[in-house]
Scaffold this motif. Structure first.
Motif, PDB file in Angstrom:
ATOM      1  N   PHE A   1      -4.454   4.570   3.397  1.00 60.94           N
ATOM      2  CA  PHE A   1      -5.647   5.315   3.003  1.00 60.94           C
ATOM      3  C   PHE A   1      -6.188   4.894   1.638  1.00 60.94           C
ATOM      4  N   ILE A   2      -5.306   4.444   0.744  1.00 62.64           N
ATOM      5  CA  ILE A   2      -5.716   4.273  -0.647  1.00 62.64           C
ATOM      6  C   ILE A   2      -6.740   3.164  -0.835  1.00 62.64           C
ATOM      7  N   SER A   3      -6.653   2.087  -0.050  1.00 62.83           N
ATOM      8  CA  SER A   3      -7.579   0.978  -0.249  1.00 62.83           C
ATOM      9  C   SER A   3      -9.026   1.363   0.060  1.00 62.83           C
ATOM     10  N   PRO A   4      -9.331   1.890   1.259  1.00 61.86           N
ATOM     11  CA  PRO A   4     -10.726   2.288   1.491  1.00 61.86           C
ATOM     12  C   PRO A   4     -11.171   3.462   0.624  1.00 61.86           C
ATOM     13  N   ALA A   5     -10.256   4.403   0.341  1.00 59.79           N
ATOM     14  CA  ALA A   5     -10.623   5.532  -0.513  1.00 59.79           C
ATOM     15  C   ALA A   5     -10.974   5.043  -1.921  1.00 59.79           C
ATOM     16  N   GLY A   6     -10.177   4.103  -2.435  1.00 59.22           N
ATOM     17  CA  GLY A   6     -10.457   3.547  -3.757  1.00 59.22           C
ATOM     18  C   GLY A   6     -11.770   2.783  -3.788  1.00 59.22           C
ATOM     19  N   ALA A   7     -12.081   2.075  -2.686  1.00 58.89           N
ATOM     20  CA  ALA A   7     -13.341   1.333  -2.620  1.00 58.89           C
ATOM     21  C   ALA A   7     -14.535   2.280  -2.620  1.00 58.89           C
ATOM     22  N   ILE A   8     -14.398   3.430  -1.966  1.00 54.07           N
ATOM     23  CA  ILE A   8     -15.477   4.422  -1.970  1.00 54.07           C
ATOM     24  C   ILE A   8     -15.729   4.915  -3.393  1.00 54.07           C
ATOM     25  N   VAL A   9     -14.653   5.208  -4.115  1.00 52.60           N
ATOM     26  CA  VAL A   9     -14.783   5.663  -5.506  1.00 52.60           C
ATOM     27  C   VAL A   9     -15.448   4.583  -6.360  1.00 52.60           C
ATOM     28  N   SER A  10     -15.057   3.318  -6.140  1.00 49.83           N
ATOM     29  CA  SER A  10     -15.674   2.221  -6.906  1.00 49.83           C
ATOM     30  C   SER A  10     -17.167   2.138  -6.628  1.00 49.83           C
ATOM     31  N   GLY A  11     -17.550   2.310  -5.347  1.00 53.59           N
ATOM     32  CA  GLY A  11     -18.969   2.284  -4.997  1.00 53.59           C
ATOM     33  C   GLY A  11     -19.735   3.425  -5.644  1.00 53.59           C
TER      34      GLY A  11
ATOM     35  N   GLY B   1     -23.425  -0.378   0.500  1.00 51.71           N
ATOM     36  CA  GLY B   1     -22.746  -1.120   1.555  1.00 51.71           C
ATOM     37  C   GLY B   1     -21.237  -0.964   1.458  1.00 51.71           C
ATOM     38  N   LEU B   2     -20.719  -1.020   0.232  1.00 57.11           N
ATOM     39  CA  LEU B   2     -19.284  -0.849   0.014  1.00 57.11           C
ATOM     40  C   LEU B   2     -18.837   0.546   0.432  1.00 57.11           C
ATOM     41  N   ILE B   3     -19.614   1.556   0.068  1.00 54.56           N
ATOM     42  CA  ILE B   3     -19.265   2.930   0.422  1.00 54.56           C
ATOM     43  C   ILE B   3     -19.289   3.118   1.938  1.00 54.56           C
ATOM     44  N   THR B   4     -20.324   2.614   2.587  1.00 47.70           N
ATOM     45  CA  THR B   4     -20.453   2.771   4.035  1.00 47.70           C
ATOM     46  C   THR B   4     -19.315   2.084   4.779  1.00 47.70           C
ATOM     47  N   ASP B   5     -19.063   0.824   4.432  1.00 50.45           N
ATOM     48  CA  ASP B   5     -18.003   0.069   5.109  1.00 50.45           C
ATOM     49  C   ASP B   5     -16.639   0.714   4.893  1.00 50.45           C
ATOM     50  N   SER B   6     -16.388   1.167   3.675  1.00 53.81           N
ATOM     51  CA  SER B   6     -15.090   1.748   3.353  1.00 53.81           C
ATOM     52  C   SER B   6     -14.908   3.105   4.016  1.00 53.81           C
TER      53      SER B   6
ATOM     54  N   LYS C   1     -14.073   2.480   7.586  1.00 54.35           N
ATOM     55  CA  LYS C   1     -12.686   2.017   7.689  1.00 54.35           C
ATOM     56  C   LYS C   1     -11.715   3.180   7.543  1.00 54.35           C
ATOM     57  N   LEU C   2     -11.987   4.056   6.604  1.00 55.14           N
ATOM     58  CA  LEU C   2     -11.113   5.209   6.380  1.00 55.14           C
ATOM     59  C   LEU C   2     -11.089   6.112   7.610  1.00 55.14           C
TER      60      LEU C   2
END
Length: 219
Positions: A29-39, A57-62, A65-66
């Protein structure tokens, strides 16, 4: 190698098993969740407004994925006592949500129309691990058949570098991990446990360029 369906003394107790699974899920879970926060951080940064489309785009894709990981985990690691039933197409979608876009391709040849929860749980884990045996590409053929009151789940990985990691071999044999990475061991062990708990057997064969996982479970 073939697992023993009569195993009663498990090498890992249920409490320890829950700890391993929780750690794996947190890792997934941490990788896509972290990418959402970064976005979201990019969207809030006044100096990065020219990257707004990239951030969205990063938020949507992540997020997608989550959600895919959550849907997969609900079946792959969910309670065996659930009365839920799943179609083969539903299970294909769960696996595809995790593996689409990777180097290997999945050939879904599942004939059984409906799966009870234990067989469904075994099938999605078996399919995912078959795909994972192709780190540099190839084809994973996932198929099922009915045979003498059993449902047979078969995963065949074919590729130039098809292989199982040592931790996966240990887990698929129903053995406790002595060395290596627990994260690479727990899902193979969980597949073995799912199959044997249901009164079935798991067989694993590996030759050059080919890995096969076959589970036989009462239907």
């Amino acid at each position: 190698m073939t697992s023993d369906p009569a195993v009663t003394d498990l090498p890992v107790d249920r409490g320890e098993l829950a700890t391993y699974i929780a750690a794996k899920l947190c890792h997934d879970f941490i990788s896509p969740a972290g990418a959402i926060v970064s976005g979201l951080d990019l969207l809030k940064d006044p100096s990065a407004q020219d990257m707004r489309d990239d951030a969205m785009g990063l938020i949507t894709d992540s997020a997608e994925k989550l959600v895919a990981i959550v849907h997969f985990a609900r079946v792959a690691f969910g309670a065996a006592t659930s009365s839920e039933r799943f179609s083969g197409e539903e299970l294909r979608g769960l696996v595809a949500g995790l593996v689409d876009g990777g180097r290997a391709s999945m050939n879904w040849q599942v004939q059984t129309d409906v799966f009870e929860k234990p067989a469904a749980r075994a099938l999605v884990n078996l399919a995912y691990l078959t795909m994972a045996a192709l780190p540099t590409g190839g084809t994973a053929t996932i198929s099922t058949r009915q045979e003498d009151g059993f449902v047979v789940l078969d995963g065949l990985a074919e590729g130039a570098r098809a292989r199982l990691k040592p931790e996966a071999v240990t887990g698929l044999a129903g053995q406790r991990l002595a060395e290596g990475l627990p994260g690479q061991w727990i899902q193979p062990y969980w597949l073995w446990l799912t199959v044997t708990d249901a009164g079935g057997a798991l067989e694993v064969t590996a030759t050059e360029g080919q890995v096969r996982l076959t589970a036989r479970m009462p239907h």
